[in-house]
Motif scaffolding. Structure first.
Motif, PDB file in Angstrom:
ATOM      1  N   SER A  18       0.832  -1.204   0.000  1.00  0.00           N
ATOM      2  CA  SER A  18       0.000   0.000   0.000  1.00  0.00           C
ATOM      3  C   SER A  18       0.866   1.254   0.000  1.00  0.00           C
ATOM      4  O   SER A  18       0.536   2.247  -0.651  1.00  0.00           O
ATOM      5  CB  SER A  18      -0.998   0.008   1.152  1.00  0.00           C
ATOM      6  OG  SER A  18      -0.377  -0.396   2.331  1.00  0.00           O
ATOM      7  N   LEU A  19       2.014   1.199   0.667  1.00  0.00           N
ATOM      8  CA  LEU A  19       2.902   2.376   0.647  1.00  0.00           C
ATOM      9  C   LEU A  19       3.392   2.661  -0.778  1.00  0.00           C
ATOM     10  O   LEU A  19       3.418   3.805  -1.214  1.00  0.00           O
ATOM     11  CB  LEU A  19       4.107   2.155   1.578  1.00  0.00           C
ATOM     12  CG  LEU A  19       5.127   3.298   1.576  1.00  0.00           C
ATOM     13  CD1 LEU A  19       4.513   4.580   2.150  1.00  0.00           C
ATOM     14  CD2 LEU A  19       6.383   2.944   2.348  1.00  0.00           C
ATOM     15  N   LEU A  20       3.764   1.605  -1.502  1.00  0.00           N
ATOM     16  CA  LEU A  20       4.264   1.815  -2.865  1.00  0.00           C
ATOM     17  C   LEU A  20       3.191   2.469  -3.725  1.00  0.00           C
ATOM     18  O   LEU A  20       3.480   3.354  -4.541  1.00  0.00           O
ATOM     19  CB  LEU A  20       4.696   0.495  -3.493  1.00  0.00           C
ATOM     20  CG  LEU A  20       5.957  -0.126  -2.899  1.00  0.00           C
ATOM     21  CD1 LEU A  20       6.246  -1.467  -3.536  1.00  0.00           C
ATOM     22  CD2 LEU A  20       7.156   0.802  -3.066  1.00  0.00           C
ATOM     23  N   ASP A  76       5.288  13.277   9.039  1.00  0.00           N
ATOM     24  CA  ASP A  76       5.523  13.691  10.429  1.00  0.00           C
ATOM     25  C   ASP A  76       6.865  13.229  10.996  1.00  0.00           C
ATOM     26  O   ASP A  76       7.329  12.139  10.714  1.00  0.00           O
ATOM     27  CB  ASP A  76       4.433  13.098  11.329  1.00  0.00           C
ATOM     28  CG  ASP A  76       3.056  13.440  10.818  1.00  0.00           C
ATOM     29  OD1 ASP A  76       2.898  14.521  10.233  1.00  0.00           O
ATOM     30  OD2 ASP A  76       2.141  12.604  10.995  1.00  0.00           O
ATOM     31  N   ARG A  77       7.444  14.094  11.798  1.00  0.00           N
ATOM     32  CA  ARG A  77       8.568  13.742  12.661  1.00  0.00           C
ATOM     33  C   ARG A  77       8.150  14.087  14.092  1.00  0.00           C
ATOM     34  O   ARG A  77       7.356  15.013  14.292  1.00  0.00           O
ATOM     35  CB  ARG A  77       9.827  14.561  12.326  1.00  0.00           C
ATOM     36  CG  ARG A  77      10.367  14.378  10.905  1.00  0.00           C
ATOM     37  CD  ARG A  77      11.003  13.014  10.738  1.00  0.00           C
ATOM     38  NE  ARG A  77      11.722  12.811   9.491  1.00  0.00           N
ATOM     39  CZ  ARG A  77      11.192  12.590   8.289  1.00  0.00           C
ATOM     40  NH1 ARG A  77       9.899  12.653   8.115  1.00  0.00           N
ATOM     41  NH2 ARG A  77      11.954  12.333   7.252  1.00  0.00           N
ATOM     42  N   TRP A  78       8.719  13.367  15.077  1.00  0.00           N
ATOM     43  CA  TRP A  78       8.409  13.602  16.489  1.00  0.00           C
ATOM     44  C   TRP A  78       9.719  13.696  17.253  1.00  0.00           C
ATOM     45  O   TRP A  78      10.618  12.872  17.044  1.00  0.00           O
ATOM     46  CB  TRP A  78       7.554  12.443  17.042  1.00  0.00           C
ATOM     47  CG  TRP A  78       6.344  12.188  16.197  1.00  0.00           C
ATOM     48  CD1 TRP A  78       6.283  11.381  15.099  1.00  0.00           C
ATOM     49  CD2 TRP A  78       5.061  12.775  16.343  1.00  0.00           C
ATOM     50  NE1 TRP A  78       5.027  11.422  14.551  1.00  0.00           N
ATOM     51  CE2 TRP A  78       4.247  12.266  15.289  1.00  0.00           C
ATOM     52  CE3 TRP A  78       4.482  13.672  17.251  1.00  0.00           C
ATOM     53  CZ2 TRP A  78       2.919  12.639  15.124  1.00  0.00           C
ATOM     54  CZ3 TRP A  78       3.156  14.023  17.089  1.00  0.00           C
ATOM     55  CH2 TRP A  78       2.386  13.513  16.035  1.00  0.00           C
ATOM     56  N   CYS A  82      13.423   9.314  -0.652  1.00  0.00           N
ATOM     57  CA  CYS A  82      12.435   8.599  -1.464  1.00  0.00           C
ATOM     58  C   CYS A  82      13.016   7.364  -2.158  1.00  0.00           C
ATOM     59  O   CYS A  82      13.927   7.455  -2.969  1.00  0.00           O
ATOM     60  CB  CYS A  82      11.860   9.539  -2.509  1.00  0.00           C
ATOM     61  SG  CYS A  82      10.670   8.722  -3.572  1.00  0.00           S
ATOM     62  N   LEU A  83      12.412   6.235  -1.835  1.00  0.00           N
ATOM     63  CA  LEU A  83      12.822   4.977  -2.453  1.00  0.00           C
ATOM     64  C   LEU A  83      12.495   4.969  -3.946  1.00  0.00           C
ATOM     65  O   LEU A  83      13.180   4.340  -4.751  1.00  0.00           O
ATOM     66  CB  LEU A  83      12.062   3.840  -1.761  1.00  0.00           C
ATOM     67  CG  LEU A  83      12.275   2.435  -2.268  1.00  0.00           C
ATOM     68  CD1 LEU A  83      13.525   1.846  -1.634  1.00  0.00           C
ATOM     69  CD2 LEU A  83      11.081   1.561  -1.938  1.00  0.00           C
ATOM     70  N   GLY A  84      11.427   5.671  -4.305  1.00  0.00           N
ATOM     71  CA  GLY A  84      10.943   5.629  -5.686  1.00  0.00           C
ATOM     72  C   GLY A  84      11.531   6.714  -6.581  1.00  0.00           C
ATOM     73  O   GLY A  84      11.104   6.853  -7.738  1.00  0.00           O
TER      74      GLY A  84
HETATM   75  C1  HEM Z   1       9.592   8.667   0.637  1.00  0.00           C
HETATM   76  C2  HEM Z   1       8.776  12.287  -2.487  1.00  0.00           C
HETATM   77  C3  HEM Z   1       7.655   9.096  -5.971  1.00  0.00           C
HETATM   78  C4  HEM Z   1       8.076   5.526  -2.769  1.00  0.00           C
HETATM   79  C5  HEM Z   1       9.478   9.912   0.080  1.00  0.00           C
HETATM   80  C6  HEM Z   1       9.774  11.151   0.762  1.00  0.00           C
HETATM   81  C7  HEM Z   1       9.537  12.165  -0.112  1.00  0.00           C
HETATM   82  C8  HEM Z   1       9.089  11.572  -1.346  1.00  0.00           C
HETATM   83  C9  HEM Z   1       9.679  13.652   0.161  1.00  0.00           C
HETATM   84  C10 HEM Z   1      10.287  11.305   2.205  1.00  0.00           C
HETATM   85  C11 HEM Z   1       9.188  11.677   3.159  1.00  0.00           C
HETATM   86  C12 HEM Z   1       9.712  12.030   4.527  1.00  0.00           C
HETATM   87  O1  HEM Z   1      10.917  11.880   4.813  1.00  0.00           O
HETATM   88  O2  HEM Z   1       8.885  12.457   5.351  1.00  0.00           O
HETATM   89  C13 HEM Z   1       8.416  11.725  -3.689  1.00  0.00           C
HETATM   90  C14 HEM Z   1       8.195  12.484  -4.895  1.00  0.00           C
HETATM   91  C15 HEM Z   1       7.875  11.577  -5.878  1.00  0.00           C
HETATM   92  C16 HEM Z   1       7.907  10.268  -5.292  1.00  0.00           C
HETATM   93  C17 HEM Z   1       8.317  13.997  -5.015  1.00  0.00           C
HETATM   94  C18 HEM Z   1       7.539  11.798  -7.325  1.00  0.00           C
HETATM   95  C19 HEM Z   1       7.889  12.821  -7.990  1.00  0.00           C
HETATM   96  C20 HEM Z   1       7.701   7.851  -5.427  1.00  0.00           C
HETATM   97  C21 HEM Z   1       7.483   6.612  -6.139  1.00  0.00           C
HETATM   98  C22 HEM Z   1       7.569   5.607  -5.221  1.00  0.00           C
HETATM   99  C23 HEM Z   1       7.880   6.217  -3.933  1.00  0.00           C
HETATM  100  C24 HEM Z   1       7.197   6.509  -7.630  1.00  0.00           C
HETATM  101  C25 HEM Z   1       7.398   4.139  -5.393  1.00  0.00           C
HETATM  102  C26 HEM Z   1       6.688   3.537  -6.267  1.00  0.00           C
HETATM  103  C27 HEM Z   1       8.512   6.080  -1.587  1.00  0.00           C
HETATM  104  C28 HEM Z   1       8.767   5.296  -0.389  1.00  0.00           C
HETATM  105  C29 HEM Z   1       9.203   6.202   0.592  1.00  0.00           C
HETATM  106  C30 HEM Z   1       9.203   7.519  -0.021  1.00  0.00           C
HETATM  107  C31 HEM Z   1       8.610   3.796  -0.249  1.00  0.00           C
HETATM  108  C32 HEM Z   1       9.596   5.876   2.036  1.00  0.00           C
HETATM  109  C33 HEM Z   1      11.071   5.662   2.142  1.00  0.00           C
HETATM  110  C34 HEM Z   1      11.528   5.377   3.556  1.00  0.00           C
HETATM  111  O3  HEM Z   1      10.804   5.647   4.519  1.00  0.00           O
HETATM  112  O4  HEM Z   1      12.637   4.842   3.706  1.00  0.00           O
HETATM  113  N1  HEM Z   1       9.062  10.200  -1.215  1.00  0.00           N
HETATM  114  N2  HEM Z   1       8.218  10.407  -3.952  1.00  0.00           N
HETATM  115  N3  HEM Z   1       7.958   7.579  -4.105  1.00  0.00           N
HETATM  116  N4  HEM Z   1       8.788   7.403  -1.340  1.00  0.00           N
HETATM  117 FE1  HEM Z   1       8.604   8.882  -2.671  1.00  0.00          FE
END
Ligand code: HEM
Length: 383
Positions: A215-217, A272-274, A331-333
């Motif tokens: 669901s996260l993905l 969120d951060r705490w 961001c992993l993605g």
């Molecule tokens: C984490 C932005 C696309 C999967 C994050 C975070 C940001 C972000 C800012 C960090 C949030 C935080 O630290 O509070 C974006 C932007 C995207 C994008 C701007 C597109 C332009 C994607 C895509 C995927 C994805 C396409 C996967 C299919 C994730 C995951 C995390 C994450 C799994 C959590 C990583 C972790 O906690 O280690 N994203 N994201 N994101 N994103 Fe993205």
């Protein structure tokens, strides 16, 4: 939001404010402070450590609670590690051909029209098709994913939609359960089968965690990418000289996308951060248990970090923007989002070189809610 962000940067860079849901949060707007908070492990993600046992167990029941984005070390590494293998830039690069096909198919469907909504007809469907194919969702079920994803996105902007979300989440969980059982019995060459097999080989993800990651993905990767494609096209169409430059020098595509991420970043605030203990920042005392939000879009326009931050300039070159966050939760993605944006912009501009906004820019509306920055619609004339 940008004038307000600049004012905070100048007068109250770490600012305690009342949020729409009635609780207080610290808002961090300067670039340097944003980096500090995102990297400092005294700011944690799992707020349930502040709860009593019973409330904690209850919070953990939601399928979204057990995922990397809401986890701290050591859980975070375990939850992220398994999925990371599917998201290396090399693996993603292999998908470029297929993503280009999907973009062209969506464009074929609009060939006969002179005007479209770039969000509804292109930016919204593209990422959901891509992630469904990666995970291995059968194409006939894709519309269901689209509906669920849409509900979740709406809900993140409108708490009153909670009931609809509950119903859709039940459907989503039931679907996942059935789908995963079928993959367990009959593994395919897709990500979901790999995740299940890795679990079975004696390693790590529980069923709950598997729901959490899938669901996260879908959620983390959807509206964000929709907004990157649409905010990016919006920035180009409202800066025709930059559009022309890109059309004349296609080699600027990559730096242009980095500039779009900086200038009109899809994620306005970090999640969120705490504070896990008392922390001093810019002369303010953040107490243990207090809530901190990093304004990524503010940091990306901090004049201390970027020259002429409010100017959209696709020739800036290497960018240190925070649109994908920073530190452990980066961001992993990001590699996937970048390729989807590159393919989308390239294909759209190749096939519709005269594409332009079909309404006055001042008539466009931004979606409500502070987490994301995205337009409600983006009407475009194709030729
Ligand atoms: C984490 C932005 C696309 C999967 C994050 C975070 C940001 C972000 C800012 C960090 C949030 C935080 O630290 O509070 C974006 C932007 C995207 C994008 C701007 C597109 C332009 C994607 C895509 C995927 C994805 C396409 C996967 C299919 C994730 C995951 C995390 C994450 C799994 C959590 C990583 C972790 O906690 O280690 N994203 N994201 N994101 N994103 Fe993205």
């Amino acid at each position: 939001p940008y004038p307000a962000f600049h004012s905070l940067q100048q007068h109250a860079p770490v600012h305690r404010t009342l949020m729409p849901d009635g609780h207080y949060a610290w808002i961090v707007t300067r670039y340097e402070d944003a980096v500090t908070v995102l990297k400092d492990q005294r700011f944690i993600k799992d707020f349930t450590v502040f709860l009593d046992e019973e409330s904690r167990a209850q919070a953990h029941q939601s399928i979204f609670s057990r995922n990397m984005l809401f986890a701290d070390p050591p859980d975070h590494k375990r939850l992220r590690g398994l999925v990371q293998q599917a998201f290396t830039p090399r693996m993603i690069e292999e998908l470029r051909g297929r993503i280009t096909e999907i973009a062209n198919e969506l464009i074929d469907d609009m060939q006969d029209r002179s005007q479209i909504d770039l969000i509804d007809d292109f930016a919204f469907p593209l990422p959901i098709i891509v992630i469904c194919e990666m995970l291995g969702v059968p194409s006939e079920d894709r519309d269901k994913f689209r509906t669920w994803s849409n509900t979740l996105v709406e809900a993140s902007n409108d708490p009153e939609k909670a009931e609809k979300v509950q119903q859709h989440m039940q459907e989503f969980t039931a679907y996942l359960q059935e789908w995963m059982t079928s993959r367990q019995e009959n593994p395919q060459d897709d990500m979901i089968s790999k995740l299940i097999q890795a679990e079975e080989s004696g390693d790590r993800l529980s069923e709950q965690e598997l729901y959490g990651v899938v669901s996260l993905l879908i959620i983390a990767g959807h509206e964000t990418t929709v907004n990157l494609i649409s905010n990016g096209m919006y920035a180009l169409m409202t800066h025709p000289e930059q559009m022309r430059k890109l059309q004349e020098q296609p080699g600027l595509l990559r730096p242009a996308i980095e500039e779009m991420l900086r200038f009109e970043g899809p994620v306005e605030f970090s999640t969120d951060r705490w504070a896990s203990e008392t922390v001093e920042l810019q002369g303010q005392t953040i107490q243990r248990g207090e809530h901190v939000l990093v304004a990524l879009d503010a940091a990306n326009r901090d004049p201390e970090a970027f020259e002429d931050p409010d100017v959209f300039d696709i020739t800036r070159g290497r960018s240190k923007h925070l649109a994908f966050g920073k530190g452990m939760h980066f961001c992993l993605g990001a590699p996937l989002a970048r390729v989807e944006a590159e393919v989308s912009l390239q294909t759209l501009l190749e096939r519709f070189p005269d594409l332009q906004l079909s309404t006055d820019a001042s008539d466009l509306e931004w979606r409500p809610g502070i987490l994301m920055r995205g337009l409600t619609e983006l009407p475009v004339r194709l030729k």
